[in-house]
Design a protein around this motif. Structure first.
Motif, PDB file in Angstrom:
ATOM      1  N   GLU A  51       0.845  -1.148   0.000  1.00  0.00           N
ATOM      2  CA  GLU A  51      -0.083  -0.014  -0.065  1.00  0.00           C
ATOM      3  C   GLU A  51       0.925   1.235   0.084  1.00  0.00           C
ATOM      4  O   GLU A  51       1.937   1.351   0.481  1.00  0.00           O
ATOM      5  CB  GLU A  51      -0.816  -0.015   1.363  1.00  0.00           C
ATOM      6  N   VAL A  52       0.263   2.292  -0.456  1.00  0.00           N
ATOM      7  CA  VAL A  52       0.975   3.620  -0.733  1.00  0.00           C
ATOM      8  C   VAL A  52       0.138   4.834   0.131  1.00  0.00           C
ATOM      9  O   VAL A  52      -1.059   4.703  -0.377  1.00  0.00           O
ATOM     10  CB  VAL A  52       1.521   3.786  -2.090  1.00  0.00           C
ATOM     11  N   LEU A  53       0.798   5.489   0.941  1.00  0.00           N
ATOM     12  CA  LEU A  53       0.109   6.528   1.552  1.00  0.00           C
ATOM     13  C   LEU A  53       1.173   7.741   1.208  1.00  0.00           C
ATOM     14  O   LEU A  53       2.485   7.779   1.429  1.00  0.00           O
ATOM     15  CB  LEU A  53       0.291   6.478   3.149  1.00  0.00           C
ATOM     16  N   PHE A  54       0.804   8.476   0.304  1.00  0.00           N
ATOM     17  CA  PHE A  54       1.321   9.523  -0.632  1.00  0.00           C
ATOM     18  C   PHE A  54       1.138  10.922   0.159  1.00  0.00           C
ATOM     19  O   PHE A  54       0.022  11.364   0.486  1.00  0.00           O
ATOM     20  CB  PHE A  54       0.994   9.867  -1.932  1.00  0.00           C
ATOM     21  N   LEU A  55       2.362  11.507   0.813  1.00  0.00           N
ATOM     22  CA  LEU A  55       2.128  12.839   1.516  1.00  0.00           C
ATOM     23  C   LEU A  55       2.779  13.849   0.614  1.00  0.00           C
ATOM     24  O   LEU A  55       3.867  13.838   0.063  1.00  0.00           O
ATOM     25  CB  LEU A  55       2.835  12.626   2.681  1.00  0.00           C
ATOM     26  N   ILE A  60      -1.934  14.341   3.471  1.00  0.00           N
ATOM     27  CA  ILE A  60      -2.050  12.766   2.624  1.00  0.00           C
ATOM     28  C   ILE A  60      -3.034  13.249   1.528  1.00  0.00           C
ATOM     29  O   ILE A  60      -3.920  13.689   1.672  1.00  0.00           O
ATOM     30  CB  ILE A  60      -2.984  11.799   3.432  1.00  0.00           C
ATOM     31  N   THR A  61      -2.310  13.002   0.227  1.00  0.00           N
ATOM     32  CA  THR A  61      -3.005  13.440  -1.013  1.00  0.00           C
ATOM     33  C   THR A  61      -3.454  11.954  -1.637  1.00  0.00           C
ATOM     34  O   THR A  61      -4.116  12.036  -2.461  1.00  0.00           O
ATOM     35  CB  THR A  61      -2.139  14.027  -1.808  1.00  0.00           C
ATOM     36  N   GLU A  62      -3.214  10.855  -1.007  1.00  0.00           N
ATOM     37  CA  GLU A  62      -3.551   9.662  -1.611  1.00  0.00           C
ATOM     38  C   GLU A  62      -3.032   8.588  -0.796  1.00  0.00           C
ATOM     39  O   GLU A  62      -2.149   8.506  -0.244  1.00  0.00           O
ATOM     40  CB  GLU A  62      -2.647   9.449  -3.212  1.00  0.00           C
ATOM     41  N   THR A  74      -4.317   9.032  -8.426  1.00  0.00           N
ATOM     42  CA  THR A  74      -5.510   9.764  -8.358  1.00  0.00           C
ATOM     43  C   THR A  74      -5.405  11.097  -8.028  1.00  0.00           C
ATOM     44  O   THR A  74      -6.076  12.107  -8.466  1.00  0.00           O
ATOM     45  CB  THR A  74      -6.510   9.311  -7.542  1.00  0.00           C
ATOM     46  N   SER A  75      -4.021  11.545  -7.451  1.00  0.00           N
ATOM     47  CA  SER A  75      -3.918  12.857  -7.100  1.00  0.00           C
ATOM     48  C   SER A  75      -2.872  13.564  -7.929  1.00  0.00           C
ATOM     49  O   SER A  75      -1.883  12.927  -8.607  1.00  0.00           O
ATOM     50  CB  SER A  75      -3.269  13.276  -5.773  1.00  0.00           C
ATOM     51  N   ALA A  76      -3.041  14.962  -8.509  1.00  0.00           N
ATOM     52  CA  ALA A  76      -2.179  15.409  -9.201  1.00  0.00           C
ATOM     53  C   ALA A  76      -0.702  15.486  -8.606  1.00  0.00           C
ATOM     54  O   ALA A  76       0.418  15.407  -9.492  1.00  0.00           O
ATOM     55  CB  ALA A  76      -2.584  17.060  -9.576  1.00  0.00           C
TER      56      ALA A  76
END
Length: 88
Positions: A51-55, A60-62, A74-76
């Protein structure tokens, strides 16, 4: 342990040492250890992540499966990062 929190555990290591650390992490995960790891290394995240939690900028953007994140973020901000561009 039941869980490991790691911040860039292979930062500044040579490829051989990085491979050894990744092997240990994969073995631990196979034994049921939950691993939460910070990494700016996209290739490493693709090799290891479930899993990826993108900051971005502290937010958190994704959050999604690694496969979904790397195939169609899904996030720019994630699109920009995965394209190799710098985020400001």
């Amino acid at each position: 342990p039941k869980m490991l929190f790691l911040d860039e555990p292979t930062s500044s290591l040579d490829p051989s040492s990085t491979q050894r650390i990744e092997s240990i992490l994969l073995q631990a995960a196979a034994l049921g250890v939950r691993i939460v790891m910070v990494s700016h290394d996209i290739a490493q995240a693709e090799r290891l992540a479930d899993e990826v939690l993108f900051l971005c900028r502290g937010k958190i953007t994704e959050y999604q499966s690694a496969g979904g994140f790397f195939k169609s973020p899904t996030s720019a901000e994630a699109h920009v990062f995965l394209a190799g561009q710098l985020l400001f």
